[in-house]
Design a protein around this motif. Structure first.
Motif, PDB file in Angstrom:
ATOM      1  N   TRP A  62       0.894  -1.068   0.079  1.00 38.50           N
ATOM      2  CA  TRP A  62      -0.067   0.004  -0.031  1.00 38.50           C
ATOM      3  C   TRP A  62       0.653   1.191   0.150  1.00 38.50           C
ATOM      4  O   TRP A  62       0.415   2.296  -0.785  1.00 38.50           O
ATOM      5  N   PRO A  63       1.899   1.373   0.682  1.00 30.85           N
ATOM      6  CA  PRO A  63       2.710   2.597   0.629  1.00 30.85           C
ATOM      7  C   PRO A  63       3.404   3.069  -0.511  1.00 30.85           C
ATOM      8  O   PRO A  63       3.818   3.955  -0.726  1.00 30.85           O
ATOM      9  N   LEU A  64       3.516   1.963  -1.523  1.00 31.83           N
ATOM     10  CA  LEU A  64       4.335   2.393  -2.636  1.00 31.83           C
ATOM     11  C   LEU A  64       3.651   3.702  -3.543  1.00 31.83           C
ATOM     12  O   LEU A  64       4.480   4.491  -3.830  1.00 31.83           O
ATOM     13  N   SER A  65       2.433   3.607  -3.633  1.00 30.58           N
ATOM     14  CA  SER A  65       1.953   4.757  -4.493  1.00 30.58           C
ATOM     15  C   SER A  65       1.885   6.024  -3.557  1.00 30.58           C
ATOM     16  O   SER A  65       2.012   7.027  -4.125  1.00 30.58           O
ATOM     17  N   CYS A  66       1.822   6.051  -2.350  1.00 28.97           N
ATOM     18  CA  CYS A  66       1.830   7.211  -1.327  1.00 28.97           C
ATOM     19  C   CYS A  66       3.496   7.707  -1.466  1.00 28.97           C
ATOM     20  O   CYS A  66       3.741   8.743  -1.812  1.00 28.97           O
ATOM     21  N   LEU A  67       4.478   6.621  -1.545  1.00 29.97           N
ATOM     22  CA  LEU A  67       6.043   7.183  -1.582  1.00 29.97           C
ATOM     23  C   LEU A  67       6.035   7.545  -2.869  1.00 29.97           C
ATOM     24  O   LEU A  67       6.673   8.673  -3.018  1.00 29.97           O
ATOM     25  N   ALA A  68       5.472   7.217  -4.221  1.00 30.68           N
ATOM     26  CA  ALA A  68       5.624   7.671  -5.531  1.00 30.68           C
ATOM     27  C   ALA A  68       4.886   9.120  -5.460  1.00 30.68           C
ATOM     28  O   ALA A  68       5.583   9.927  -6.008  1.00 30.68           O
ATOM     29  N   ARG A  69       4.069   9.385  -4.895  1.00 32.87           N
ATOM     30  CA  ARG A  69       3.271  10.508  -4.745  1.00 32.87           C
ATOM     31  C   ARG A  69       4.148  11.731  -4.287  1.00 32.87           C
ATOM     32  O   ARG A  69       4.266  12.679  -4.790  1.00 32.87           O
ATOM     33  N   ILE A  70       4.913  11.404  -3.019  1.00 31.03           N
ATOM     34  CA  ILE A  70       5.587  12.100  -2.370  1.00 31.03           C
ATOM     35  C   ILE A  70       6.673  12.431  -3.267  1.00 31.03           C
ATOM     36  O   ILE A  70       7.210  13.777  -3.346  1.00 31.03           O
ATOM     37  N   GLN A  71       7.365  11.411  -3.813  1.00 34.18           N
ATOM     38  CA  GLN A  71       8.442  11.738  -4.557  1.00 34.18           C
ATOM     39  C   GLN A  71       8.421  12.428  -5.691  1.00 34.18           C
ATOM     40  O   GLN A  71       9.020  13.391  -6.085  1.00 34.18           O
ATOM     41  N   GLU A  72       7.352  12.387  -6.392  1.00 30.25           N
ATOM     42  CA  GLU A  72       6.875  13.159  -7.423  1.00 30.25           C
ATOM     43  C   GLU A  72       6.662  14.686  -7.275  1.00 30.25           C
ATOM     44  O   GLU A  72       7.258  15.611  -7.755  1.00 30.25           O
ATOM     45  N   ALA A  73       6.084  14.826  -5.807  1.00 32.17           N
ATOM     46  CA  ALA A  73       5.916  16.064  -5.415  1.00 32.17           C
ATOM     47  C   ALA A  73       7.290  16.904  -5.055  1.00 32.17           C
ATOM     48  O   ALA A  73       7.404  18.075  -5.148  1.00 32.17           O
ATOM     49  N   ASP A  74       8.299  16.113  -4.699  1.00 28.51           N
ATOM     50  CA  ASP A  74       9.647  16.658  -4.402  1.00 28.51           C
ATOM     51  C   ASP A  74      10.490  16.627  -5.672  1.00 28.51           C
ATOM     52  O   ASP A  74      11.459  17.109  -5.948  1.00 28.51           O
ATOM     53  N   GLY A  75       9.934  16.382  -7.018  1.00 28.69           N
ATOM     54  CA  GLY A  75      10.718  16.333  -8.084  1.00 28.69           C
ATOM     55  C   GLY A  75      11.385  15.372  -8.630  1.00 28.69           C
ATOM     56  O   GLY A  75      12.161  15.387  -9.793  1.00 28.69           O
ATOM     57  N   ASP A  76      11.320  14.282  -7.927  1.00 26.17           N
ATOM     58  CA  ASP A  76      11.896  12.979  -8.428  1.00 26.17           C
ATOM     59  C   ASP A  76      11.085  11.985  -9.087  1.00 26.17           C
ATOM     60  O   ASP A  76      10.426  10.984  -8.582  1.00 26.17           O
ATOM     61  N   SER A  77      10.933  12.549 -10.304  1.00 23.13           N
ATOM     62  CA  SER A  77       9.997  11.719 -11.184  1.00 23.13           C
ATOM     63  C   SER A  77      10.415  10.396 -11.560  1.00 23.13           C
ATOM     64  O   SER A  77       9.636   9.319 -11.657  1.00 23.13           O
ATOM     65  N   GLU A  78      11.765  10.191 -11.656  1.00 24.79           N
ATOM     66  CA  GLU A  78      12.497   8.903 -11.909  1.00 24.79           C
ATOM     67  C   GLU A  78      11.868   8.020 -10.769  1.00 24.79           C
ATOM     68  O   GLU A  78      11.581   6.771 -11.127  1.00 24.79           O
TER      69      GLU A  78
END
Length: 117
Positions: A62-78
């Motif tokens: 479950w946390p994977l998509s949350c982690l992805a969302r946070i990383q994307e908001a921080d500018g780490d799209s990769e």
């Protein structure tokens, strides 16, 4: 869980986090999920990321998509894309980031699918 709540009440957030995560190892991860979301809401990105990563390291998907969302908001799209793909591999098709990234999903080889209609 009661001990974790007591640690939290006296202001020992790190020890409370550790106790919540230990409880999650035994199948009680919902409180940790909520705790991570509260941390994020309160502006404690590092605390939220630490909890979410720990859950993911324990095998919780479950946390994977949350982690992805946070990383994307921080500018780490990769890193966000890597996490979204891991989430999709586990059946989490969270509409927030994945549908923007891959509006027609992914094909069996993991490539963005083309519109078919």
């Amino acid at each position: 869980m009661a001990l974790a709540r007591l640690r939290e009440e006296v202001g020992d957030r790190n020890e409370a986090d550790d106790l919540y995560c230990r409880a999650a190892e035994w199948g009680s991860s919902q409180d940790v999920h909520l705790r991570a979301l509260h941390r994020e809401y309160d502006g404690d990105q590092d605390g939220a990321l630490r909890l979410l990563r720990r859950l993911a390291d324990q095998g919780d998907t479950w946390p994977l998509s949350c982690l992805a969302r946070i990383q994307e908001a921080d500018g780490d799209s990769e890193e966000a894309e890597r996490l979204y793909r891991r989430a999709a591999d586990h059946g989490d098709l969270s509409p927030s980031g994945m549908r923007q990234r891959w509006p027609f999903g992914l094909d069996a080889s993991g490539h963005p699918a083309e519109r078919w209609w």
